[in-house]
Design an enzyme around this catalytic site. Structure first.
Site: not given
Lengths: 243, 80
Positions: A11, A151, A155, A184
């Site tokens: 976060a 990765y 995922k 992103i």
């Protein structure tokens, strides 16, 4: 999300921070978890959105730390309604040259963590007969990219966990879904060269990289009561990349 | 702790976890058939018993719990 209590991993920045802010903006108390802690971010959220916000330092790939930190986080919040498993790292490289450590680190932080953190909230959520778990997967688990064996495997594992956990918890009012972001605009993709980013952008039907806030909106929808009939799903937020 | 005390405490945990009436919990009651426990209920029940009785219950032991009396006998042995 008034009176809800949420825990978000990873976060301190990027998608995780955007999710924590969006949850708080809708009235949820939040516990921000990250490797180095995120006191500054938690303080800013508490002041801006007038919710309770806590910061915890934790390596979410480490079982003992997760157990300890989540016990403390659930105690501080007074329970837990929402868990967002967002923490993740990349250690890209071609298989031919990939070290064991690079594979193991990504599996621990991106996949094992989802199992550990989910288990740490399961007792509380199952007992309460209510819970929302949202995992952050990746478009790269579905649509492969060279240089991301670790990765992509992690995922893809998150997608499997999401579905399996959804089945296990469905009878107790606990939903489990995943969001699969495309490219992103975060620190994770900031390491890519302008040339590579331009190449990626050219592949995206909507013609640009996504913003963390655009992923956060979907995460918070899945964490809300509006999504109570949605479970075991993988929702792409990728500008059409996987269409 | 006597057998009756254990049975009473076990019954309390079962009533709380499985949402059944205390009078429906008998030593011969079977968890799956009589008390309506699914696999997740059984795991939650075992975890609640571990907390309540401060013992560790291995999965290999828990698998053998068919009836309430199996649990009582197991705990009686553990708490000796």
């Amino acid at each position: 999300m008034k009176n809800k209590r949420s825990i978000v991993t990873g976060a301190s920045r990027g998608i995780g921070l955007a999710v924590a802010r969006e949850l708080a903006a809708r009235g949820s108390d939040v516990a921000l978890v990250s490797r180095g802690g995120c006191d500054v971010q938690a303080k800013a959220i508490a002041e801006e959105f007038h919710v309770r916000a806590f910061s915890f330092a934790c390596d979410v790939g480490d079982s003992c730390q997760v157990q300890e930190v989540f016990t403390a986080a659930i105690k501080a919040l007074g329970g837990v309604d929402v868990l967002v498993n967002n923490a993740g790292v990349t250690r890209d490289g071609l298989v031919l040259r990939m070290k064991d450590e690079a594979f193991d680190e990504v599996i621990a932080t991106d996949l094992r963590s989802v199992f550990l953190c989910t288990r740490a909230v399961a007792k509380s959520m199952l007992g309460a007969r209510y819970g929302r778990i949202v995992n952050i997967a990746s478009v790269n688990a579905i649509r492969a990219q060279a240089g991301q064996a670790n990765y992509a495997a992690a995922k893809a594992g998150v997608i499997g966990l999401t579905k399996s956990n959804a089945m296990e918890f469905a009878g107790r009012g606990v939903t489990v879904n995943a969001v699969a972001p495309g490219f992103i605009d975060t620190d994770m993709t900031a390491v890519l060269s302008d040339e590579v980013r331009a190449k990626y952008a050219a592949q995206i039907p909507l013609g640009r990289l996504g913003q963390p806030e655009e992923v956060a909106k979907m995460v918070v929808f899945l964490a809300s009561d509006d999504a109570k009939y949605v479970t075991g799903q993988i929702i792409g937020v990728d500008g059409g990349l996987n269409a | 702790m006597t057998q009756e005390e254990i049975f009473k405490k076990v019954t309390d945990v079962i009533v709380a976890k499985l949402e059944v009436k205390a009078e429906d919990v008998k030593p011969e009651s079977e968890f799956s058939n009589d008390l309506g426990a699914d696999s997740l209920d059984r795991v939650e029940l075992v975890m609640a018993l571990e907390d309540e009785f401060e013992v560790e219950i291995l999965d290999s032991d828990a698998e053998k719990f068919l009836k309430v009396s199996d649990v009582v006998a197991f705990l009686e042995e553990k708490k000796k």
